[in-house]
Design an enzyme around this catalytic site. Structure first.
Site, PDB file in Angstrom:
ATOM      1  N   HIS A 198     -50.627 -17.907  24.201  1.00 56.35           N
ATOM      2  CA  HIS A 198     -50.336 -19.136  24.935  1.00 56.35           C
ATOM      3  C   HIS A 198     -49.013 -19.702  24.431  1.00 56.35           C
ATOM      4  O   HIS A 198     -48.600 -19.451  23.291  1.00 56.35           O
ATOM      5  CB  HIS A 198     -51.436 -20.170  24.707  1.00 56.35           C
ATOM      6  CG  HIS A 198     -52.705 -19.862  25.432  1.00 56.35           C
ATOM      7  ND1 HIS A 198     -53.642 -20.831  25.713  1.00 56.35           N
ATOM      8  CD2 HIS A 198     -53.204 -18.705  25.927  1.00 56.35           C
ATOM      9  CE1 HIS A 198     -54.659 -20.286  26.361  1.00 56.35           C
ATOM     10  NE2 HIS A 198     -54.417 -18.988  26.491  1.00 56.35           N
ATOM     11  N   GLU A 258     -48.192 -22.632  23.370  1.00 51.94           N
ATOM     12  CA  GLU A 258     -48.310 -23.422  22.154  1.00 51.94           C
ATOM     13  C   GLU A 258     -48.419 -22.527  20.915  1.00 51.94           C
ATOM     14  O   GLU A 258     -47.786 -22.797  19.894  1.00 51.94           O
ATOM     15  CB  GLU A 258     -49.559 -24.331  22.199  1.00 51.94           C
ATOM     16  CG  GLU A 258     -49.583 -25.293  23.357  1.00 51.94           C
ATOM     17  CD  GLU A 258     -50.338 -24.791  24.578  1.00 51.94           C
ATOM     18  OE1 GLU A 258     -51.012 -25.614  25.220  1.00 51.94           O
ATOM     19  OE2 GLU A 258     -50.250 -23.577  24.882  1.00 51.94           O
TER      20      GLU A 258
END
Length: 159
Positions: free
Chosen positions: A53, A55
């Site tokens: 992801h 993040e």
């Protein structure tokens, strides 16, 4: 507030990188002392890795900057509300602030009613602020899924 806009614009640039790779267009940047020290965009498909992801990838890059898995005093800017997996990484990294654009109405993991972001039993507390450039962030995601569903409908009609 203008610094939040500037950093969210950088996260949006990262989301466009994901879009160009036909990944779900989510982007993130991590800042420290008003400088970007980590960047990431969704690469789940291209990496064949469910943890890739935006993040997580930004956290990995910022950790290399500090040469440490702890990122105190940092801020994360991400175009979509972090998922539960990313929340865990945010807490483990000790990120101080999270600013996100669009709400994830499917999971809504940062909503205080879920007791994930305001859990007083955790030994680290992060502040969360939603809605930074919400319209722009949601627009990228909505257009991506509209195009995906449109292409899917065409494929189904030709079979």
């Amino acid at each position: 507030m203008s610094e939040h806009i500037n950093f969210m614009q950088e996260a949006i640039k990262e989301a466009h990188k994901a879009l160009n790779q036909d990944e779900i267009p989510i982007g993130a940047v991590i800042t420290y002392n008003n400088e970007i020290i980590g960047r990431g965009f969704n690469q789940v498909i291209s990496h064949s890795d469910p943890t890739s992801h935006a993040e997580i990838l930004a956290i990995r890059q910022a950790s290399q900057y500090f040469k440490n898995y702890r990122l105190p005093g940092t801020s994360l800017y991400v175009t979509l509300e972090p998922c539960i997996m990313c929340l865990g990484a945010i807490f483990q990294a000790r990120i101080q602030n999270v600013f996100f654009g669009a709400m994830d109405h499917k999971f809504n993991s940062c909503h205080e009613s879920h007791h994930l972001v305001n859990n007083k039993t955790l030994n680290h507390h992060t502040t969360f602020e939603a809605g930074i450039m919400n319209v722009e962030c949601a627009h990228i995601l909505n257009n991506f899924f509209i195009k995906k569903r449109g292409a899917q409908s065409k494929d189904e009609s030709t079979s």
